[in-house]
Design an enzyme around this catalytic site. Sequence first.
Site, short mmCIF file in Angstrom:
data_model
loop_
_atom_site.label_atom_id
_atom_site.label_comp_id
_atom_site.label_asym_id
_atom_site.label_seq_id
_atom_site.Cartn_x
_atom_site.Cartn_y
_atom_site.Cartn_z
N PRO A 2 15.55 54.84 20.31
CA PRO A 2 14.89 56.08 19.87
C PRO A 2 14.97 57.15 20.96
O PRO A 2 14.65 56.86 22.12
CB PRO A 2 13.43 55.65 19.64
CG PRO A 2 13.45 54.17 19.60
CD PRO A 2 14.62 53.73 20.42
N GLU A 3 15.43 58.32 20.60
CA GLU A 3 15.50 59.41 21.56
C GLU A 3 14.42 60.44 21.22
O GLU A 3 13.64 60.22 20.29
CB GLU A 3 16.92 60.01 21.55
CG GLU A 3 17.94 58.96 22.01
CD GLU A 3 19.36 59.50 22.16
OE1 GLU A 3 19.55 60.72 22.00
OE2 GLU A 3 20.26 58.72 22.43
#
Length: 271
Positions: A2-3
């Site tokens: 997840p960014e």
Amino acid sequence: MPELPEVEVTRLGFAERIAGARILAVRAGKPLRWPLGIEPGALVGRQVLDVRRRGKYLLVDLDAGLLLMHLGMSGSLRFARDAGTAGAHDHFDLVTDLGTLRLNDPRRFGAVVFVEGESDSRAIKLLGGLGVEPLDALAFRADDFHAALRRRKAPIKQVLLGGDVVVGVGNIYASEALFAAGIRPTLPAARVSLPRATKLHAAVRATLARAVERGGSTLRDFSNIDGQNGHFQLEAKVYARAGQACLVCATPIRKILQGQRSTFYCPTCQK
Ligand code: ZN
């Protein structure tokens, strides 16, 4: 992994729904990356006031203290009235009178950490080294960005990924922003001129804002708080397009490794 956009999409998915909730129970599963830092039972009765984000950390403000949440490599959060029984990869439940916030994290690089406040030494350790917020127009300014790049000899892609100049520009978004700005990922950061840094600054903001709008990326089975997939990857112009024609000039997109991460770029459009 997840960014920033995925974390922001996650935040937007439950922040309003959990605000004002009273904590009824806390269930901790297998150990996460860092210990919780408080007896779970001590959180019962506290109220959730707000959910903010700093880099890839979610800050769940309580009426006393706050929880720092990080999704690590494979974490995802769900918020539901009826969460059902916890599965093998569900390692943290915050049960409230408005619903249960549940962290699912198969690889357990994620974490939930309680701190008394943001000046707490543990909070400073986790949040203190973070660069400016790219989506905060007041904090992230083109001239400051250029000045910070001037001090770095490393390739511009690596500096973007590093997170200490600007947070949250992960691997996909770094490749896309550099393409949008026409900058070769291997160019030393210090050699990016002010006009080009200004262009990159705008590209970073636009790329991340667009990704949030589109619900995050579908990479690594990211799904939002309700289990729906994001669509940003469908729009990627260079990322994961090695060998395919550049959408601007038809030159085949090239893939290289930088610091063991894949970088995609157009050798004609990016100088
Ligand atoms: Zn091109």
